[in-house]
Design an enzyme around this catalytic site. Structure first.
Site, PDB file in Angstrom:
ATOM      1  N   HIS A   5       0.822  -1.206   0.000  1.00 57.70           N
ATOM      2  CA  HIS A   5       0.000   0.000   0.000  1.00 57.70           C
ATOM      3  C   HIS A   5       0.861   1.262   0.000  1.00 57.70           C
ATOM      4  CE1 HIS A   5      -3.337  -2.685   0.882  1.00 57.70           C
ATOM      5  NE2 HIS A   5      -4.149  -1.682   0.659  1.00 57.70           N
ATOM      6  N   ASP A   6       1.960   1.226   0.718  1.00 60.59           N
ATOM      7  CA  ASP A   6       2.830   2.401   0.729  1.00 60.59           C
ATOM      8  C   ASP A   6       3.376   2.677  -0.658  1.00 60.59           C
ATOM      9  OD1 ASP A   6       4.346   4.537   1.931  1.00 60.59           O
ATOM     10  OD2 ASP A   6       6.111   3.272   1.692  1.00 60.59           O
ATOM     11  N   HIS A  15      -1.530 -13.249  -1.378  1.00 58.46           N
ATOM     12  CA  HIS A  15      -2.865 -13.616  -0.894  1.00 58.46           C
ATOM     13  C   HIS A  15      -2.908 -15.065  -0.409  1.00 58.46           C
ATOM     14  CE1 HIS A  15      -5.105 -10.181  -3.191  1.00 58.46           C
ATOM     15  NE2 HIS A  15      -4.409  -9.756  -2.157  1.00 58.46           N
TER      16      HIS A  15
END
Length: 321
Positions: free
Chosen positions: A66-67, A190
């Site tokens: 995400h960063d 995932h």
């Protein structure tokens, strides 16, 4: 885990290949002179955290993803609300691991204060999470500096969504300089971690998604009711251990036992479907692709040199404003 001599040699060769893919603005062993024990401090703290709470391995990898996808790998995801950052990214994404990153930062600061960026700590912790939770490791370059701003309005245009189809995913990753190979390799994350029912229910109601294994879908419906259960946490991998990073994800995709449209859609394109099959068949090759993709992702829009700053604490800029 790669245990045989053949696998070990292959991983060594692939690690060398990873070295050649690193961003030219970053450097391996970046802290060898300024803070020789930096990566050791990150590794030891990360190992302790994951040992105490195994689900944190996935949390660190997700924070890193995400960063990097929002404003580049500048630790903007870690900034708290402030006068200069009234609506930071963390307000828009339910992520775990902020306190744990602060713990790692404190460990590094104890060794050499004011030297190692929070952005590099995220990258090293994600790499070390693969070691602890997946049984393999790889070199990660350093030299990222920390950004000064964080804005949740940057999120929608930056992050690929769980409902995306394969061609949109390829475009999303391509916009960040990543290939379809990187997309499929990184999707293997995932295989561990958590999501929430709200991201899965679109595939469960009003009828089960036809691409989802029926027994798997019915089991999910018992955990994620049609109404009122959106915030319920859910293991990404309900087939085997949800805290182990592995190529099990690709076997789950082939079996129709994955959570998101963005997972299952990898089977809808001939090229990515072949990649899924290759990664399912060869765990060591997947490890190498995952490693290379993690390094590639770590070069997205980085701040280096005199850009940005080295934060004293990860949740605030040094000005504190």
């Amino acid at each position: 885990m790669a245990t045989s001599a053949c696998q070990a040699l292959l991983l060594m060769a692939l690690a060398a290949a990873v070295l050649s893919t690193a961003s030219g603005t970053l450097k391996y062993d970046f802290y060898s002179l300024s803070c020789p024990k930096a990566e050791e401090a990150v590794r030891n703290a990360t190992m302790k955290i994951i040992s105490d709470k195994p689900s944190m391995g996935a949390a660190f990898v997700r924070l890193y993803f995400h960063d990097c996808f929002v404003k580049g790998c500048d630790a903007s995801i870690l900034l708290n609300q402030s006068n200069s950052n009234p609506q930071p990214e963390k307000l828009g994404i339910p992520l775990r691991g902020y306190d744990e990153v602060n713990t790692i930062k404190a460990a590094v600061e104890a060794v050499c204060p004011g030297v190692v960026s929070c952005a590099d700590i995220l990258a090293f912790a994600a790499r070390d999470s693969a070691m602890v939770s997946g049984g393999f490791t790889f070199p990660m370059p350093g030299g990222r500096r920390d950004g000064l701003t964080s804005d949740l309005s940057d999120i929608p245009a930056s992050l690929p969504g769980p409902n995306m189809q394969v061609q949109d995913l390829i475009k999303s990753f391509g916009a960040k300089g990543l290939s379809a190979v990187d997309l499929v390799a990184l999707s293997g994350a995932h295989s561990f971690g958590e999501t929430h029912c709200s991201f899965v229910t679109p595939r469960l109601y009003p009828t089960l998604d036809k691409t989802m294994d029926r027994a798997f879908g019915v089991a999910l419906q018992t955990v994620c009711p049609r109404r009122g259960g959106g915030g319920t946490p859910l293991d990404n991998n309900r087939v085997t251990d949800p805290n182990v990073l592995s190529n099990q994800y690709y076997k789950n995709v082939i079996a129709g036992q994955v959570m998101f449209t963005s997972d299952q859609t990898l089977r809808s394109d001939a090229s990515t479907a072949k990649m899924v099959q290759d990664n399912a068949d060869n765990p060591v090759a997947w490890m190498a692709r995952f490693a290379a993709a993690m390094v590639n992702m770590g070069g997205i829009e980085v701040l280096t040199g005199t850009q940005g700053e080295i934060r004293k604490v990860c949740g605030a800029t040094n000005s504190g404003s």
